[in-house]
Enzyme design. Structure first.
Site: not given
Ligand code: 13P
Length: 251
Positions: A11, A167, A9, A213, A97, A173, A95
């Site tokens: 982002k 997640e 992803n 992560s 976010e 992150g 997601h």
């Molecule tokens: P990270 O791997 O940067 O922690 O992000 C995970 C994520 O949100 C994947 O959709």
């Protein structure tokens, strides 16, 4: 047997040149890998050039979001059929976010899940608890609510096509990874919930990815758990070596 799905992803990262370079680099590095399914989900404006760079490879393209309505007056939105038009196979929906920054509800995610399935896309539906929810002991309740809300009205046949990404928001992150045991416990509970709603036959085929992560160093232990069927990778999907490190660790 469920095939592992490793999806990146991206982002809101990359520019045109770096997106194309990452896609080309992955195409070359992943050539010949047949043991796992691989996908990347670039920002929607870069799907076309990335899909072009990946043509003829074993890496599928996905999107990070799309709207549920059919083409029309929805300024700024992208239709599911536009994604299939560009060759997308997957679309990430719900997601954290989008749930927590854009305020997306499970009801909205549900409309998108139906629209994605109708368009022939495989939805990767994210669920996960906040740190304060884990600390309050409501992890399973939160994930069950997000699952039930997001998949409401989805048939057993369609459910089999869907991918779930667990997640934990506190692990995204942050560098804080759920331990393999912590993740496995939630994955097993999610699979039990699918069995409760759809029966064991469906629960046995639905892939449940872990995200938060994930990197080459922890991927093998996490994906070695019996109910963890892949990874949704953020930061570590932005560099060829880091993403390939994960794929090579688990294939
Ligand atoms: P990270 O791997 O940067 O922690 O992000 C995970 C994520 O949100 C994947 O959709």
């Amino acid at each position: 047997m469920r095939r592992l799905l490793i999806a990146g992803n991206w982002k809101m990262n990359m520019k045109l040149d770096s997106a194309k370079a990452l896609a080309s680099g992955l195409k070359e590095a992943a050539a010949g890998i047949t043991e796992v399914d691989i996908a990347v989900c670039p920002p929607s404006v870069y799907i076309a050039p990335v899909a072009e760079a990946l043509a003829g490879s074993n890496i599928a393209c996905g999107a990070q979001n799309a709207y549920f309505e059919k083409a029309g007056a929805f300024t700024g939105e992208v239709e599911m059929a536009m994604l299939t038009d560009l060759g997308c196979k997957y679309v990430i929906l719900g997601h954290s976010e989008r749930r927590h920054i854009m305020g997306e509800s499970s009801e909205l995610v549900n409309l998108k899940v139906h629209a994605a399935l109708k368009a022939g896309l495989i939805p990767i539906v994210c669920v996960g608890e906040l740190l304060k929810e884990r600390e309050a002991g409501v992890t399973d309740l939160v994930n069950r609510r997000q699952f039930d809300g997001s998949f409401s009205g989805v048939s057993a046949e369609d459910m089999k096509k869907c991918v779930i990404a667990y997640e934990p928001v506190w692990a995204i992150g942050t560098g804080k990874v759920a331990t393999p045991d912590q993740a496995q416990e939630v994955h097993a509970n999610l699979r039990a919930l699918i069995a409760e709603r759809y029966g064991k036959e469906v629960a046995d085929v639905v892939r449940i990815q872990y995200g938060g992560s994930v990197k080459a160093e922890n991927a093998k232990d996490l994906l070695g758990q019996s109910d963890i069927d892949g990874a949704l990778v953020g930061g570590a999907s932005l560099k060829v070596d880091a993403f390939m490190g994960i794929i090579n660790a688990v294939k």
